[in-house]
Design a protein around this motif. Structure first.
Motif, PDB file in Angstrom:
ATOM      1  N   ASN A 203       0.787  -0.904  -0.161  1.00  0.00           N
ATOM      2  CA  ASN A 203      -0.163  -0.174   0.139  1.00  0.00           C
ATOM      3  C   ASN A 203       0.911   1.339   0.331  1.00  0.00           C
ATOM      4  O   ASN A 203       0.159   2.486   0.084  1.00  0.00           O
ATOM      5  CB  ASN A 203      -0.845  -0.314   0.979  1.00  0.00           C
ATOM      6  N   TYR A 204       1.793   1.511  -0.343  1.00  0.00           N
ATOM      7  CA  TYR A 204       2.560   2.171  -0.495  1.00  0.00           C
ATOM      8  C   TYR A 204       4.117   2.073  -2.076  1.00  0.00           C
ATOM      9  O   TYR A 204       3.886   1.103  -2.753  1.00  0.00           O
ATOM     10  CB  TYR A 204       3.759   2.487   0.502  1.00  0.00           C
TER      11      TYR A 204
ATOM     12  N   GLY B  84       7.487   1.853  -9.726  1.00  0.00           N
ATOM     13  CA  GLY B  84       6.964   3.362 -10.629  1.00  0.00           C
ATOM     14  C   GLY B  84       7.215   4.778 -10.335  1.00  0.00           C
ATOM     15  O   GLY B  84       8.241   4.954  -9.784  1.00  0.00           O
ATOM     16  N   ILE B  85       6.273   5.454 -11.164  1.00  0.00           N
ATOM     17  CA  ILE B  85       6.277   6.850 -11.274  1.00  0.00           C
ATOM     18  C   ILE B  85       6.606   7.191  -9.558  1.00  0.00           C
ATOM     19  O   ILE B  85       7.336   8.059  -9.565  1.00  0.00           O
ATOM     20  CB  ILE B  85       5.689   7.357 -11.337  1.00  0.00           C
ATOM     21  N   GLY B  86       5.878   6.930  -8.960  1.00  0.00           N
ATOM     22  CA  GLY B  86       5.468   7.620  -7.242  1.00  0.00           C
ATOM     23  C   GLY B  86       7.360   7.524  -6.677  1.00  0.00           C
ATOM     24  O   GLY B  86       7.315   7.673  -5.342  1.00  0.00           O
TER      25      GLY B  86
ATOM     26  N   PRO C  74       0.202   9.593  -8.725  1.00  0.00           N
ATOM     27  CA  PRO C  74      -1.090   9.272  -8.689  1.00  0.00           C
ATOM     28  C   PRO C  74      -1.897   7.702  -8.112  1.00  0.00           C
ATOM     29  O   PRO C  74      -2.976   7.603  -7.837  1.00  0.00           O
ATOM     30  CB  PRO C  74      -1.118   8.904  -9.907  1.00  0.00           C
ATOM     31  N   HIS C  75      -1.103   6.847  -7.686  1.00  0.00           N
ATOM     32  CA  HIS C  75      -0.997   5.702  -6.836  1.00  0.00           C
ATOM     33  C   HIS C  75      -2.001   5.505  -5.160  1.00  0.00           C
ATOM     34  O   HIS C  75      -1.304   6.459  -5.227  1.00  0.00           O
ATOM     35  CB  HIS C  75      -0.011   4.276  -7.026  1.00  0.00           C
ATOM     36  N   ALA C  76      -2.929   4.985  -5.331  1.00  0.00           N
ATOM     37  CA  ALA C  76      -3.511   4.689  -4.160  1.00  0.00           C
ATOM     38  C   ALA C  76      -3.521   3.335  -3.786  1.00  0.00           C
ATOM     39  O   ALA C  76      -4.355   2.761  -4.615  1.00  0.00           O
ATOM     40  CB  ALA C  76      -4.253   5.420  -3.742  1.00  0.00           C
ATOM     41  N   GLY C  77      -4.353   3.160  -2.360  1.00  0.00           N
ATOM     42  CA  GLY C  77      -4.591   1.801  -1.814  1.00  0.00           C
ATOM     43  C   GLY C  77      -3.501   0.496  -2.565  1.00  0.00           C
ATOM     44  O   GLY C  77      -2.274   0.649  -2.200  1.00  0.00           O
TER      45      GLY C  77
END
Length: 268
Positions: free
Chosen positions: A82-83, A87-89, A119-122
């Motif tokens: 969940n972290y 990717g871009i994060g 942009p990612h969540a959950g």
């Protein structure tokens, strides 16, 4: 599933005084304390691959981070967390600072709507591997019943010099999406580190694109003392003024204790 061969526990404790001023007449002062306990474990499968587990809890047993990672050796690592694992994060803000991004803790922040490449969540599926010195990673999660996907690449060009870039398609709603691009360069020499990053968010709605430019510097005065300064300017096509964030910080470390002062400001 895999059973962990060993489980270890670590923790941090933080005492904080914070003063926030939103306008000439709106000011608030507060004390805060933050404790975090982290549990980590790992185990080896029969085929030689390794499974590791992380869970972090803060305050009143609030789960902050949780994830399971499968290390496949030369084939890379895959995880559900969940972290940001890939990717871009993981390159959302690579610019050096004084201990905190200049846009942090100033009203609404930290999302593509504020020019941040996160942009990612959950729960999200991530992959990471190294090819010829370049670290390549990807991430995917499901929002609005559609996938939000991203890809990031970072690599050293020479000693102290690192560059990277990332792209993402963010499902903003069931019928709209945002396309995100970010690029950065960072150079370190001795105790000095400088960096520059540009992030562009292409929004579906007309005249709503966002562009953020960030640059900063940090300097390790000695083994205990460090200082840093960062700037983050965000241009909103839908607004007449640009948002300007600046941050300066100083930190002193002695053993397991750190004393820090951070001052962030936001204009427009």
């Amino acid at each position: 599933y895999a059973q962990a061969g060993a489980l270890s526990v670590s923790g941090t404790a933080r005492m904080e005084y914070q003063s926030t001023q939103a306008s000439a007449t709106a000011k608030s002062d507060s004390f805060a304390q933050n404790t975090t306990i982290s549990f980590t474990g790992s185990g080896e499968l029969d085929n030689g691959m390794t499974v590791s587990y992380l869970q972090a809890q803060a305050g009143s047993n609030v789960l902050t981070s949780q994830g399971v990672t499968l290390d496949m050796g030369d084939m890379g690592s895959v995880a559900i967390t969940n972290y940001n694992f890939g990717g871009i994060g993981i390159i959302q803000d690579k610019v050096p600072n004084g201990g905190e991004q200049p846009w942090d803790d100033l009203g609404t922040h930290g999302a593509p709507e504020q020019g941040i490449a996160a942009p990612h969540a959950g729960n999200r599926l991530g992959y990471k591997n190294t090819f010829g010195g370049a670290t390549v990673s990807a991430s995917m999660d499901y929002q609005q019943n559609s996938p939000t996907t991203s890809l990031a690449v970072s690599m050293p060009l020479m000693e102290g010099l690192e560059i990277g870039a990332g792209i993402a398609t963010d499902q903003d709603s069931a019928t709209t999406e945002q396309d995100i691009e970010t690029m950065y360069v960072k150079y370190s020499m001795g105790g000095i580190s400088v960096g520059y990053q540009v992030t562009e968010v292409d929004v579906t709605a007309a005249n709503s694109d966002i562009e953020r430019t960030a640059y900063g510097i940090s300097f390790a005065v000695n083994d205990n003392l460090s200082v840093g300064y960062g700037i983050s300017d965000t241009e909103f096509d839908a607004q007449s003024l640009d948002e300007e964030n600046t941050g300066i910080g100083i930190a002193y470390t002695s053993g397991g204790m750190k004393l820090g002062i951070i001052n962030n400001t936001k204009d427009n």
